[in-house]
Design an enzyme around this catalytic site. Structure first.
Site, PDB file in Angstrom:
ATOM      1  CB  SER A  43      -5.406   1.896  -0.284  1.00 40.26           C
ATOM      2  OG  SER A  43      -4.880   2.685   0.598  1.00 40.26           O
ATOM      3  CG  ASP A  81      -1.926   1.219   1.129  1.00 45.70           C
ATOM      4  OD1 ASP A  81      -2.487   1.602   0.275  1.00 45.70           O
ATOM      5  OD2 ASP A  81      -1.628   1.941   2.135  1.00 45.70           O
ATOM      6  NE  ARG A  96      -4.744   4.449  -5.122  1.00 45.57           N
ATOM      7  CZ  ARG A  96      -5.318   4.450  -3.866  1.00 45.57           C
ATOM      8  NH1 ARG A  96      -4.873   3.851  -3.018  1.00 45.57           N
ATOM      9  NH2 ARG A  96      -6.516   5.079  -3.950  1.00 45.57           N
TER      10      ARG A  96
HETATM   11  N1  URA Z   1      -6.775   6.694   2.613  1.00 50.74           N
HETATM   12  C1  URA Z   1      -6.104   5.576   2.456  1.00 50.74           C
HETATM   13  O1  URA Z   1      -5.519   4.774   3.318  1.00 50.74           O
HETATM   14  N2  URA Z   1      -5.978   5.158   1.129  1.00 50.74           N
HETATM   15  C2  URA Z   1      -6.790   5.472   0.251  1.00 50.74           C
HETATM   16  O2  URA Z   1      -6.936   5.012  -0.850  1.00 50.74           O
HETATM   17  C3  URA Z   1      -7.627   6.656   0.615  1.00 50.74           C
HETATM   18  C4  URA Z   1      -7.577   7.009   1.867  1.00 50.74           C
END
Ligand code: URA
Length: 444
Positions: A183, A161, A168
Site C-alpha cells: 500500500s 491502493d 482492508r
Molecule cells: N498507511 C498506508 O498508506 N497504508 C497502509 O496500509 C497503512 C498505513
C-alpha cells in the site's frame, strides 16, 4: 485464470506467480473481480503472508494501476516521507517545511485519517481555505516556488491502493506486512521522488505492535524502494505513547507551528529533527550530524515556519491563523479529566487515546463521516510523568457533549497509574537501511 483458484491457492499457503498477481490487481481495479472475492483474498494473505518476491510484485502491480507523477521538470533531488500511521503523529507538517527550508524539494502526497490514526490531509484542511487537491501544473509551480507542496492523493495515483485500502479498513486486514508494504510503497513509487524516508511506527497505537514486526515491515519496504532504484531508509519510532500533546486536526496544526517556532514538546521536536536529518542526508546534504544541525537552524532562524506559511498561502490557505491561533474555530464544549490517585503514568494505550479523539469528533467512525476539525484532546500528563490526585490528565474539545462521558471512560481505560516511575522507552528504536539495521537504546 480464475480468482476463485487464486484464493484457494493462497488459502493453502502457496505463493502466487507474477502473472496471477497482475491478473488479480488489474481485474480488481477494472471491477471484474468482486469485492467479496478480494476480501477473501485479503484475509487469505493476512493469514498466509506473502514472500518478498510476491510482495514486490504486488507493489509493482498496484503502482502501475494508475498514473505516475513525473517530477523531472523540478531540479535537484526530490524527497518523500511516509509514516505507517499513529496518534498525534503530525511530523509531516513539521519536517516537510524544515527540509524545504534547507534547500531540498519535498513533494508529498498524504492521506486522510484511518481508524484510530490521524491523517495529514485532514490536518491541512483545518487551515481555512487550504486546498489539498492541486492540478499537476499548480503542484509543480508550488514545489518550484516554495520547495514543498503537501497535497492529497491525486486523482488516479495508485487507484488499486485506494480500492484495496477501503476494503482492508472494513475487513480487519490492515495490519499485515505485505499489505501495508505494498500500500505504502505503491504510492511512493507512483509519486516519483528520488529518495524516500519511511517512519515505521511501533507500539500500542501503531498497526505493528511489536518491534520485530516493525523491523520486518521496514526491511520489506526498504528492499522494495531500493529495488526500484529509490534511495530508501526507515526509522522505527515509538507509538506506544501518542506523539506530542495534541490530538485532533486544528490542535495538531497549532502544535506543529509551535515546533516550527522553536517551542514544541521535547518528544515531537526530537522525532521531527531525526526525520528531517535523515531526509536531508538521503538527499546528500551532509552527514546525519550536519543535517541535524541544518534542521535545527531552520527552526531557530524562522525559515522553516516562513516556508510553511508560504506553502499554505500558495495552496489558498489563510496563514494568519498560523500566527494567531485564536482565529481557528473553537470547539464549544470542553472537559478536563482529573487524576483519581497519586502516582506515575505507567501505560498509555495510544490506540485507545486515538479512539477517544475519534469519539470526540476528530476522526471518522465510518468512511462517510464528517470530521470536526476543532475536536480533539490535549494531554497534560504522559507516560512517565508524576501525577497527583485531582491534577488534570487531559482536556477534551468537542461539539458532541453527549459523547463526553463515554470519552472519559475510554480515556481512563487507556491510562494506567503505578507507584514507581516506569522504564524509559526510546523515541527512535532503529534505523533500517538496505544492508543494515542500527539499533538505538537511549530514551529521550
Ligand atoms: N498507511 C498506508 O498508506 N497504508 C497502509 O496500509 C497503512 C498505513
Amino acid at each position: 485464470m480464475r480468482i476463485y483458484d487464486l484464493i484457494a491457492k493462497k488459502k493453502h499457503g502457496e505463493a502466487l506467480t507474477d502473472a496471477e498477481i497482475g491478473y488479480m490487481i488489474d481485474g480488481f481495479v477494472k471491477g471484474e473481480i468482486a469485492e467479496y472475492q478480494m476480501s477473501a483474498m485479503l484475509m487469505a494473505i493476512w493469514f498466509r503472508d506473502m514472500d518478498a518476491h510476491e510482495t514486490t510484485e504486488l507493489t509493482k502491480a498496484m503502482a502501475r494501476s494508475g498514473d505516475k507523477v513525473d517530477l523531472s521538470p523540478i531540479e535537484g533531488k526530490k524527497v518523500d516521507k511516509h509514516s505507517t500511521g499513529g496518534v498525534g503523529d503530525k511530523t509531516s507538517l513539521i519536517v516537510a517545511p524544515i527540509v524545504a527550508a534547507c534547500g531540498v524539494k519535498v513533494a508529498k502526497m498524504s492521506g486522510r485519517g484511518l481508524g484510530h490514526t490521524g491523517g495529514t490531509v485532514d490536518k491541512l484542511e483545518a487551515i481555512p481555505g487550504y486546498r489539498t487537491a492541486l492540478d499537476r501544473r499548480e503542484f509543480l509551480d508550488t514545489l518550484r516556488e516554495c520547495g514543498v507542496s503537501l497535497i492529497g492523493q491525486s486523482g488516479n495515483l495508485a487507484p488499486a491502493d485506494k480500492k484495496l485500502y477501503a476494503l482492508r479498513d472494513v475487513t480487519a486486514t490492515v495490519d499485515s506486512i505485505p499489505l501495508i508494504a505494498s500500500s505504502i510503497m505503491s504510492k511512493k513509487l507512483a509519486a516519483g521522488s528520488d529518495c524516500i524516508l519511511l517512519d515505521v511506527k511501533t507500539g500500542s497505537g501503531a498497526f505493528m505492535k511489536t518491534l520485530e514486526d516493525s523491523i520486518r515491515l521496514a526491511q520489506t519496504m526498504v528492499a522494495i524502494g531500493e529495488g526500484a532504484g529509490r534511495r530508501t531508509v526507515a526509522l522505527i519510532t515509538d507509538m506506544d505513547t501518542p506523539l506530542g500533546h495534541s490530538i485532533g486536526n486544528a490542535l495538531e496544526v497549532i502544535e506543529s507551528m509551535e515546533v516550527l517556532k522553536g517551542r514544541g514538546p521535547k518528544d515531537l521536536v526530537e522525532v521531527s529533527l531525526q526525520l528531517a536529518a535523515n531526509m536531508l542526508c538521503l538527499a546528500d546534504k551532509g552527514t546525519l550530524e550536519e543535517c541535524r544541525r541544518m534542521a535545527e537552524k531552520a527552526i531557530a532562524d524562522g525559515s522553516a515556519f516562513e516556508t510553511f506559511c508560504h506553502m499554505a498561502r500558495r495552496h489558498g490557505g489563510d496563514d494568519s491563523v498560523l500566527r494567531d491561533y485564536e482565529k481557528f474555530p473553537k470547539a464549544p464544549y470542553t472537559l478536563e479529566v482529573k487524576a483519581e490517585q497519586d502516582g506515575y503514568i505507567t501505560r498509555m494505550d495510544a490506540e485507545k487515546v486515538g479512539l477517544t479523539s475519534v469519539l470526540l469528533g476528530a476522526g471518522r467512525e465510518t468512511k462517510e463521516s464528517a470530521i470536526d476539525l476543532s475536536a480533539g484532546l490535549v494531554l497534560h500528563k504522559k507516560y512517565g510523568d508524576a501525577v497527583r490526585k485531582g491534577e488534570p490528565l487531559v482536556t477534551f474539545y468537542t461539539s458532541r457533549p453527549e459523547k463526553l462521558a463515554e470519552a472519559e471512560s475510554l480515556y481512563r481505560e487507556a491510562i494506567r497509574t503505578g507507584s514507581e516511575p516506569p522504564k524509559k522507552i526510546p523515541l527512535v528504536f532503529a534505523r533500517v537501511e538496505r544492508d543494515s539495521i542500527e539499533r538505538y537504546d537511549t530514551g529521550c
